[in-house]
Design a protein around this motif. Structure first.
Motif: not given
Length: 155
Positions: A50-51, A150-155
């Motif tokens: 993710k990073e 958006r990426i962190v929340n997984g949307q």
């Protein structure tokens, strides 16, 4: 006849039960620790992936920002060139009102007005370019924030 070995037998049974309990307790915690190490390693791998994704998205946003700022700089230099050559002028009133009480001075005052007008146009170009750069930075920052969210929340 059974009196002497019985306490030793009871003590041996108690020691073996206590030892088996302690061994099971110790091995149970060891198994749990190993399971936790595996789970932590898995989460670390996910976090690294993710990073890396976030880093690439931020680099893309940064390159877009640099490209937009380069375009603004090119536009600013083109506008400065137009102002220097005199092709970019401020609009004037269609019907200028001359005051009858003011004495008109003799001589050519057009170059002074032209220089002040060019200085004014240059200042306006700089102000507009600074505003465009600030707006571009703000929009880039908002876009980067939204992408990360958006990426962190997984949307």
């Amino acid at each position: 006849m059974f009196g002497i070995p019985l306490p030793y037998l009871a003590l041996a049974i108690a020691i073996s039960l206590f030892g088996s309990y302690r061994g099971g307790y110790h091995f149970g915690w060891e198994d749990r620790d190993n399971d936790m190490k595996i789970a932590i390693a898995k989460k670390n791998e996910e976090s690294r992936a993710k990073e890396q994704e976030l880093g690439s998205k931020l680099q893309d946003q940064e390159s877009k920002l640099r490209k937009a700022q380069d375009e603004i700089t090119k536009k600013q230099s083109a506008m400065h060139e137009l102002a220097r050559t005199g092709r970019l002028r401020l609009p004037t009133a269609s019907c200028p009102q001359n005051s009858t009480s003011s004495a008109s001075s003799t001589g050519n005052i057009q170059p002074d007005q032209s220089e002040s007008e060019r200085a004014l146009i240059t200042a306006l170009i700089d102000i507009a370019a600074d505003g465009d750069k600030a707006i571009t930075k703000l929009n880039s920052c908002v876009a980067a924030y939204e992408e990360v969210r958006r990426i962190v929340n997984g949307q």
